[in-house]
Every structure is written in C-alpha cells, then in structure tokens.
Design a protein around this motif. Structure first.
Motif, short mmCIF file in Angstrom:
data_model
loop_
_atom_site.label_atom_id
_atom_site.label_comp_id
_atom_site.label_asym_id
_atom_site.label_seq_id
_atom_site.Cartn_x
_atom_site.Cartn_y
_atom_site.Cartn_z
N GLN A 140 0.96 -1.30 0.06
CA GLN A 140 0.20 0.12 -0.58
C GLN A 140 1.04 1.09 0.58
OE1 GLN A 140 -3.78 0.88 2.12
NE2 GLN A 140 -2.47 -1.88 3.72
N HIS A 141 1.84 0.81 0.40
CA HIS A 141 3.12 2.29 0.76
C HIS A 141 2.96 3.23 -0.31
CE1 HIS A 141 6.43 4.39 1.86
NE2 HIS A 141 5.60 4.88 2.54
N GLU A 142 4.05 2.05 -0.79
CA GLU A 142 4.15 1.88 -2.30
C GLU A 142 3.48 2.62 -3.48
OE1 GLU A 142 7.07 -0.61 -3.87
OE2 GLU A 142 7.23 0.06 -6.01
N HIS A 143 2.12 1.62 -3.51
CA HIS A 143 0.91 2.56 -4.20
C HIS A 143 0.66 3.72 -3.92
CE1 HIS A 143 -0.69 -0.30 -6.99
NE2 HIS A 143 0.01 -1.05 -5.50
N GLN A 144 0.83 4.11 -2.31
CA GLN A 144 0.70 5.83 -2.26
C GLN A 144 1.49 6.90 -2.95
OE1 GLN A 144 -0.01 4.48 2.27
NE2 GLN A 144 -1.78 6.05 1.89
N HIS A 145 3.21 6.26 -2.52
CA HIS A 145 4.10 6.93 -3.49
C HIS A 145 2.98 7.18 -5.37
CE1 HIS A 145 5.82 8.66 -0.49
NE2 HIS A 145 5.88 7.73 0.06
N ASP A 146 2.93 5.76 -5.56
CA ASP A 146 2.50 6.24 -7.19
C ASP A 146 1.93 7.44 -6.75
OD1 ASP A 146 5.09 4.33 -7.23
OD2 ASP A 146 3.28 2.54 -7.90
N GLU A 387 4.47 7.49 13.32
CA GLU A 387 4.80 7.83 12.47
C GLU A 387 3.95 7.73 11.30
OE1 GLU A 387 7.41 7.43 13.96
OE2 GLU A 387 8.21 8.73 14.94
N TYR A 388 3.22 7.19 10.93
CA TYR A 388 2.35 7.00 9.86
C TYR A 388 0.87 7.62 10.12
CZ TYR A 388 -0.87 5.43 6.84
OH TYR A 388 -1.27 5.38 5.37
N SER A 389 0.61 7.37 10.98
CA SER A 389 -0.92 8.12 11.76
C SER A 389 -0.95 9.36 12.94
CB SER A 389 -2.17 7.39 11.91
OG SER A 389 -1.73 6.47 11.28
N ARG A 417 -8.65 6.55 5.37
CA ARG A 417 -8.71 7.05 6.24
C ARG A 417 -7.50 8.13 4.84
NH1 ARG A 417 -8.98 7.75 11.94
NH2 ARG A 417 -10.39 9.44 11.43
N ASN A 418 -7.55 9.36 4.39
CA ASN A 418 -6.04 10.00 3.29
C ASN A 418 -6.85 11.79 4.71
OD1 ASN A 418 -3.87 10.93 2.46
ND2 ASN A 418 -5.36 10.76 0.52
N TRP A 419 -5.92 12.21 4.30
CA TRP A 419 -5.57 13.54 5.31
C TRP A 419 -4.35 14.77 4.71
CZ3 TRP A 419 -3.05 8.97 6.49
CH2 TRP A 419 -2.07 9.01 7.33
N ASP A 420 -5.07 15.84 4.08
CA ASP A 420 -4.39 16.78 3.88
C ASP A 420 -3.96 17.82 4.82
OD1 ASP A 420 -1.83 17.86 2.67
OD2 ASP A 420 -2.54 17.25 1.24
C1 AVJ Z 1 -1.66 8.95 3.47
C2 AVJ Z 1 -1.25 9.99 1.56
C3 AVJ Z 1 -1.37 11.23 3.95
O1 AVJ Z 1 1.99 10.37 1.89
O2 AVJ Z 1 1.99 11.23 3.58
C4 AVJ Z 1 3.47 7.57 2.80
C5 AVJ Z 1 1.00 8.51 2.84
N1 AVJ Z 1 2.73 8.24 4.87
N2 AVJ Z 1 4.64 8.02 3.22
C6 AVJ Z 1 2.10 10.86 2.85
C7 AVJ Z 1 2.55 7.58 3.72
C8 AVJ Z 1 4.10 7.74 4.29
C9 AVJ Z 1 0.49 9.63 3.19
N3 AVJ Z 1 -0.99 9.67 2.65
#
Ligand code: AVJ
Ligand code: FE
Length: 439
Positions: A140-146, A387-389, A417-420
């Motif tokens: 999932q982490h790699e797909h998120q970076h993609d 540090e992930y969430s 859940r995503n956030w920004d």
């Molecule tokens: C969940 C998309 C906000 O890209 O900052 C990637 C995912 N976390 N490497 C981000 C994430 C660590 C994260 N988001």
C-alpha cells in the motif's frame, strides 16, 4: 484474505509486490527527459527519484529488518529517505542515489524480500505478520507513493510523459439518479477491527449514531463548480471560511488548479495536454477551502467523515457495514481506481458501484474532502509505528475519503482515511455535499 491458506497468501503478496513495482518503474521511466527524475517540479513534491528509493528503503526497513531481523543494507543512506528528517522542499539538495543506483538498490531489496517471504512463515501470533499485514502495508505504501508521483507528473511542465490507456468507463455517464439521497437517522458501524490490511487509523470498529441527512448522489461536477464561479463565488467572502478567504486572496485563486481561460473557454492542462474542461467530470484539484465555499454557496455543507462512511458502507437492510459500497468483494468495473485512465469518469459512469443507499462513485474518481479533522477513533492504538498516522492527528489536517482514479484498489476501501492541509490541491481531490435533513 482471512480465509486463504499461507501459500496462497504468499503467492498473492509476491504478485502484488511485482505489480506495484511495475507501476513505480513506469512512473520513473528512463524515457523521461534527462534530469527530470532528480529535478523538483514544486516545493510540495519530492524529486521522483526520492520516491523511488524511499519505497525501497521502507520495504527494507519493514520486510527485511523488522519482519526478518536482517541487518541494514546501507545504513549511511537511511536518513536521506526518512521523510521526517528532510521535508520535501529540502530533498533535491540531498546526496540522493542517482536513478540507476536507486533502481539497483530497490531491486536488491526486493530480491531479498522474495527470498525471505518464501522461507519465513507468516506467523498468526505476531500482529506484524498475521494475515500478511506488514507486506500489505509495504504494498500500500508503494501504491500511495505512486499516486504522489502521479501528482508530481501532473505538476511538471513540458511534453506529455504518460500514456493514457483511456479505457472507457462501463456506463455512458450523465447524472440519471436523484441528485441527493436521504440517509435516515440511526447508528452504523464505522471503521474496522477485522480488515487484515487496514491501517491503525481505520481501527477499531465502533458505533456512531447520526441524525438524518442528505448526501449528494454524485461528486460535484465541473459544470456545477463553474456555476459557482460564474455566480461570483470566488469574490464573495460570505461563502468562505475566514482562513479560506485569506488563502484565496493571498494567492488570487479564481478557479481550480490547472484551469485557464482562453478565448471565452475554460481549458485545463492534464499531464501536459490542454483540453476543454469536461463538464460532466467531477471537479478536481480544489482545496478544502474551495469545497467548503462551494457547499455554502449551494446552501449545503461538506459531509463529516462519519456521514461519508455511513452513506458508503452501511447496509440498512442487513444492519451491517460493507467493505466496499457495493459489497464485501472487490470487483473490477465498479469503480474508477488503479490508474486505468488518467482522469475521473463522468458522473453516472459507475451505477454498478452504488452503495446500499444508491450513492455513486464514492470509491475512485476523486478523493472527497470531508468536514472532519484527522483524529484517532475511540480505542485507537498506533500500530506498527506512530509516524504513519498518530503524529498527524489534530485540527490542522482534514480527512479525505474514497480514493481517486490514481489510487490502487489495494490502497483504498470503505474505511480508508487520507488527510491533507485544507490549502492543498495538487492531489486528485474533489468533493460532494451534504445537508441536515431536519431544518
Ligand atoms: C496518507 C497520503 C497522507 O503521502 O504523506 C506515505 C502516505 N505515509 N509514506 C503521505 C504515506 C508515509 C501519506 N498520506
Ligand atoms: Fe512514505
């Protein structure tokens, strides 16, 4: 995933590791003009070659060191790829591995991972390996970076570098259903305690009781958003959050990202190509402040993330929450996910993806802003690292739901859940509106 046996699970993991790597390499291809992998297109983004080595370093950290007890391969490079040590703006000036070395490093990591995957059992009594969790986390982490790399591609100037497979959506589009759906008052189950690859921030499952509300059947389209613009929406502080008005004024925002007006027509730049704004597609590249202002102008508001999730997952007849809007099994053709085309689909293109309430296109197409701050659910426990969430919990981040056309199906589900920050709009973000049923 819970019922498959270990060999099948390992086979699935190996196939998904392979698939995501093919995707990453496609986004960092040698066919890009020289220097583009190491250049920075915006201070918001990393150079593409940083993302590439970072996903390999994360894989080494979690699948070789944490899960298999291996020694660091190149301890001297670890700090370069630690997102907390170097903010994005700094990354182009770091002594990063050049593209060919980055590819060699991540390939070496991968070879060792496949070797240890074959040899080491996926222990069910270790929460890190149970159900293949840590492998799912790395995929999932790699797909998120993609997806992040796709945002970088969208920001870059110059000739198009990505080919749009341009697969047509399954239905002709056009908003056929009622514009809003009533969600009756009552409790539903939010989050999950048994989704094997869910992140810590999606856990645990808990009951949330909501008053009745209406939610839009479709994401807000470019046509509807343009009506807000033409009604002077960007010029009227009444519709704007005070911080949003300041943001809009400081940067002189008058349209979504990548839009421009030429000869009386609205055009947009999409991966290096210019086209007329497609009116039936969900609006993309709007900040939370823009979404919030539109909703107020429309006499509505953004849904909370609980409202979003109930409309997406709750099955009132069965009194249970589904994994996906349409059911518990992922099926192709029910959502525009996975970079099958480089754009959201017109509203109405996925009637087969409707939730139990008949709400459409909740997964895929565009990330949807919600009114909610990013916080931990009751009973939240950071796992496997804070540090992930957890370090992002608080009022400065808004939650986004549902994934975009760029999100891989393994990296999204009804609970995801995503956030920004509310000012951000380089990601593939749109929204839908809601309103109270009782007024
Ligand atoms: C969940 C998309 C906000 O890209 O900052 C990637 C995912 N976390 N490497 C981000 C994430 C660590 C994260 N988001
Ligand atoms: Fe990362």
């Amino acid at each position: 995933l819970t019922t498959v046996d270990e060999d099948d699970l390992k086979e699935l993991i190996a196939a998904e590791l392979e698939a995501v790597r093919r995707r990453s390499l496609g986004l960092t291809t040698e066919a890009l003009p020289p220097g583009e992998l190491t250049a920075q297109v915006s201070p918001l983004m990393s150079p593409l070659v940083w993302d590439l080595a970072h996903v390999g370093n994360y894989e080494e950290l979690w699948l070789l060191r944490a899960a298999a007890g291996a020694e660091p391969m190149r301890p001297e490079i670890d700090h370069l790829y630690n997102a907390f040590e170097h903010p994005r703006a700094e990354r182009p000036s770091l002594p990063l591995l050049p593209p060919d070395e980055a590819r060699a490093y991540i390939a070496t990591v991968r070879a060792k991972v496949l070797d240890s995957l074959a040899k080491v059992p996926l222990r069910e009594d270790d929460p890190l390996t149970a159900g293949g969790f840590v492998y799912g986390m790395v995929v999932q982490h790699e797909h998120q970076h993609d997806e992040t790399m796709l945002a970088t591609h969208q920001l870059r100037k110059g000739a198009p570098a990505l080919l749009d497979a341009g697969e047509p959506p399954p239905a002709p589009g056009g908003a056929a259903a009622e514009p809003e759906v009533l969600i009756e008052a009552g409790p539903f189950e939010m989050g999950t305690s048994d989704e094997p690859w869910a992140y810590d921030n999606e856990r645990p499952a808990h009951i949330v009781d909501l008053p009745a509300y209406y939610i839009d059947t479709y994401p807000v389209t470019n046509r509807a958003y343009l009506a807000f613009m033409e009604a002077g929406g960007y010029e009227d502080p009444r519709w704007w959050h005070p911080e949003g008005w300041r943001w809009r004024s400081r940067h002189n925002r008058t349209a979504p990202g990548f839009w421009r007006r030429e000869g009386g027509q609205w055009l947009r730049r999409r991966f290096g190509r210019i086209e007329p704004v497609p009116m039936d597609e969900p609006v993309q590249h709007v900040s939370w402040y823009e979404a919030d202002a539109y909703a107020r102008w429309a006499g509505k508001r953004l849904p909370s993330e609980a409202e979003w999730e109930k409309a997406a997952r709750w099955d009132p007849a069965a009194q249970r929450s589904r994994r996906f809007p349409w059911g518990d099994v992922y099926e192709e053709g029910r959502a525009n996910l996975g970079q099958r085309r480089l754009r959201p689909a017109p509203v109405g293109s996925y009637p087969q993806g409707a939730s139990a309430y008949g709400v459409q296109q909740m997964l895929g197409d565009v990330w949807e802003w919600t009114s909610s701050d990013f916080t931990g659910y009751p009973g939240f426990r950071a796992f496997p690292y804070k540090e992930y969430s957890q370090v992002f919990f608080g009022p400065e981040y808004k939650v986004l739901r549902g994934g975009s056309w760029a999100t891989h199906p393994l990296a999204v589900r009804g609970t995801f859940r995503n956030w920004d920050f509310p000012i951000r709009r380089q990601i593939f973000t749109g929204f839908r509106c809601a309103r109270d049923a009782a007024r």
